[in-house]
Write a protein that holds these residues in place. Structure first.
Motif, mmCIF file in Angstrom:
data_model
loop_
_atom_site.group_PDB
_atom_site.id
_atom_site.type_symbol
_atom_site.label_atom_id
_atom_site.label_comp_id
_atom_site.label_asym_id
_atom_site.label_seq_id
_atom_site.Cartn_x
_atom_site.Cartn_y
_atom_site.Cartn_z
ATOM 1 N N ALA A 1 32.577 -56.335 36.316
ATOM 2 C CA ALA A 1 32.429 -57.159 37.517
ATOM 3 C C ALA A 1 33.311 -56.707 38.676
ATOM 4 O O ALA A 1 33.666 -57.508 39.539
ATOM 5 C CB ALA A 1 32.681 -58.632 37.206
ATOM 6 N N CYS A 2 33.645 -55.426 38.681
ATOM 7 C CA CYS A 2 34.461 -54.923 39.790
ATOM 8 C C CYS A 2 33.614 -54.791 41.056
ATOM 9 O O CYS A 2 32.385 -54.732 41.011
ATOM 10 C CB CYS A 2 35.093 -53.582 39.447
ATOM 11 S SG CYS A 2 33.924 -52.214 39.306
ATOM 12 N N ILE A 3 34.302 -54.740 42.187
ATOM 13 C CA ILE A 3 33.658 -54.611 43.496
ATOM 14 C C ILE A 3 34.129 -53.327 44.167
ATOM 15 O O ILE A 3 35.329 -53.049 44.233
ATOM 16 C CB ILE A 3 34.003 -55.807 44.400
ATOM 17 C CG1 ILE A 3 33.555 -57.120 43.746
ATOM 18 C CG2 ILE A 3 33.377 -55.646 45.785
ATOM 19 C CD1 ILE A 3 34.102 -58.364 44.450
ATOM 20 N N ASN A 4 33.180 -52.535 44.640
ATOM 21 C CA ASN A 4 33.456 -51.365 45.465
ATOM 22 C C ASN A 4 32.835 -51.616 46.833
ATOM 23 O O ASN A 4 31.811 -52.301 46.941
ATOM 24 C CB ASN A 4 32.836 -50.105 44.862
ATOM 25 C CG ASN A 4 33.190 -49.930 43.395
ATOM 26 O OD1 ASN A 4 34.263 -49.457 43.049
ATOM 27 N ND2 ASN A 4 32.266 -50.315 42.505
ATOM 28 N N VAL A 5 33.444 -51.060 47.861
ATOM 29 C CA VAL A 5 32.907 -51.223 49.214
ATOM 30 C C VAL A 5 32.726 -49.848 49.831
ATOM 31 O O VAL A 5 33.680 -49.070 49.924
ATOM 32 C CB VAL A 5 33.845 -52.073 50.098
ATOM 33 C CG1 VAL A 5 33.207 -52.299 51.477
ATOM 34 C CG2 VAL A 5 34.156 -53.406 49.431
ATOM 35 N N ILE A 6 31.482 -49.552 50.229
ATOM 36 C CA ILE A 6 31.176 -48.265 50.848
ATOM 37 C C ILE A 6 30.445 -48.511 52.159
ATOM 38 O O ILE A 6 29.444 -49.230 52.191
ATOM 39 C CB ILE A 6 30.281 -47.376 49.948
ATOM 40 C CG1 ILE A 6 30.822 -47.322 48.516
ATOM 41 C CG2 ILE A 6 30.176 -45.970 50.529
ATOM 42 C CD1 ILE A 6 29.896 -46.607 47.546
ATOM 43 N N ASP A 7 30.961 -47.921 53.234
ATOM 44 C CA ASP A 7 30.298 -47.988 54.535
ATOM 45 C C ASP A 7 29.558 -46.682 54.798
ATOM 46 O O ASP A 7 30.029 -45.597 54.416
ATOM 47 C CB ASP A 7 31.315 -48.220 55.655
ATOM 48 C CG ASP A 7 31.844 -49.644 55.674
ATOM 49 O OD1 ASP A 7 31.328 -50.492 54.918
ATOM 50 O OD2 ASP A 7 32.789 -49.905 56.449
ATOM 51 N N PHE A 8 28.427 -46.788 55.470
ATOM 52 C CA PHE A 8 27.652 -45.618 55.839
ATOM 53 C C PHE A 8 27.373 -45.643 57.336
ATOM 54 O O PHE A 8 26.834 -46.641 57.850
ATOM 55 C CB PHE A 8 26.316 -45.581 55.085
ATOM 56 C CG PHE A 8 26.455 -45.316 53.610
ATOM 57 C CD1 PHE A 8 26.415 -44.018 53.116
ATOM 58 C CD2 PHE A 8 26.627 -46.357 52.718
ATOM 59 C CE1 PHE A 8 26.544 -43.770 51.759
ATOM 60 C CE2 PHE A 8 26.755 -46.116 51.352
ATOM 61 C CZ PHE A 8 26.712 -44.820 50.871
ATOM 62 N N ASP A 9 27.759 -44.580 58.027
ATOM 63 C CA ASP A 9 27.426 -44.450 59.441
ATOM 64 C C ASP A 9 26.054 -43.795 59.550
ATOM 65 O O ASP A 9 25.843 -42.676 59.071
ATOM 66 C CB ASP A 9 28.466 -43.604 60.169
ATOM 67 C CG ASP A 9 29.742 -44.374 60.444
ATOM 68 O OD1 ASP A 9 29.710 -45.622 60.369
ATOM 69 O OD2 ASP A 9 30.775 -43.740 60.737
ATOM 70 N N MET A 10 25.125 -44.515 60.170
ATOM 71 C CA MET A 10 23.755 -44.054 60.296
ATOM 72 C C MET A 10 23.482 -43.642 61.737
ATOM 73 O O MET A 10 23.888 -44.335 62.679
ATOM 74 C CB MET A 10 22.779 -45.163 59.878
ATOM 75 C CG MET A 10 23.062 -45.778 58.511
ATOM 76 S SD MET A 10 22.970 -44.586 57.142
ATOM 77 C CE MET A 10 21.232 -44.136 57.203
#
Length: 252
Positions: free
Chosen positions: A197-206
């Motif tokens: 139940a871990c959380i990762n956060v990834i942003d993507f510049d489009m």
């Protein structure tokens, strides 16, 4: 193009692993070892609910899971903390299902099995390496998982999404996001531990596609957070890896 507030083309993926499961439980035994049927344990449900509380202030435009019970239940618990009128429908993306393993590993005990599995992700970057003997080639699993993420990013109308997936798949996505065109993400998967139940956060510049066609493409990926566990933020007492804990009956 929908984008995170304050940005011109940035989208965010909250990538979760499912909560705790018992891979030796009666459901798997009844299914002849098919791990796709395994549900969350009561502990796994509490872990997922903790993730929901931590993310309760985040407004998800979309929510996606791999479709098996453990990811469906995890996403459902997280979304339950959202206001009902703002809660997105839960979508299924089969290409995010866990890396397919081969047959059962022969082992006389959980400890022996844990010893065989403990360093398994370290071989992912080797040519033709598979998930256990006779299992899916890591490179093939990486390809389908990344294509699923790319398809999602190519679709308009959202800037924040929840994805509930699996340890192996999450490692592949994180490796790709971290290295991108700079190297093989498969060589990085061993470093990305994924607790239940871990959380990762990834942003993507489009940005608009460079070939002039309609649509967008990824300019860069930014890993904002990795393996955050709201039920134990500082990992106190979580001294085993995820695989070690599973086979040692450690209820983390």
């Amino acid at each position: 193009m929908s984008a995170l507030p304050g940005t011109t083309g940035r989208r965010r993926i909250y990538l979760m692993r499912h909560g705790h499961v018992d891979y030796f439980g009666k459901e798997i035994q009844a299914a002849g070892g098919d791990t796709k049927v395994v549900p969350l344990t009561p502990l796994g449900q509490e872990q997922a609910k903790a993730g929901g509380v931590a993310l309760s202030h985040v407004r998800f435009d979309r929510a996606v899971c791999s479709g098996v019970p453990r990811t469906f239940q995890t996403a459902t618990h997280v979304l339950a903390s959202q206001p009902e009128e703002l809660r997105p429908a839960l979508e299924v993306e089969p290409d995010l299902v866990e890396i397919h393993g081969g047959g059962f590993i022969e082992a006389k005990s959980r400890a022996e099995l844990a010893a065989q599995m403990a360093y398994h992700f370290e071989v992912a970057g080797e040519p033709g390496a598979t998930m256990l003997k006779g299992g899916e080639v890591f490179a093939d699993a990486e390809r389908r998982a990344i294509e699923a993420v790319k398809r999602l990013l190519a679709e308009p109308g959202w800037h924040t999404v929840l994805i509930a997936a699996h340890e192996g798949i999450n490692r592949l996505i994180l490796g790709w996001a971290a290295l991108g065109a700079k190297g093989s993400g498969l060589k990085a998967v061993q470093a990305f531990e994924q607790d239940p139940a871990c959380i990762n956060v990834i942003d993507f510049d489009m940005v608009p596609r460079g070939d002039g066609a309609v649509g967008t493409e990824i300019q860069r990926a930014i890993v904002k957070a990795v393996n955050v566990t709201p039920y134990n933020y500082v990992k106190h007492g979580m001294n085993m890896t995820s695989l070690e804990a599973i086979f040692a009956r450690d209820p983390r």
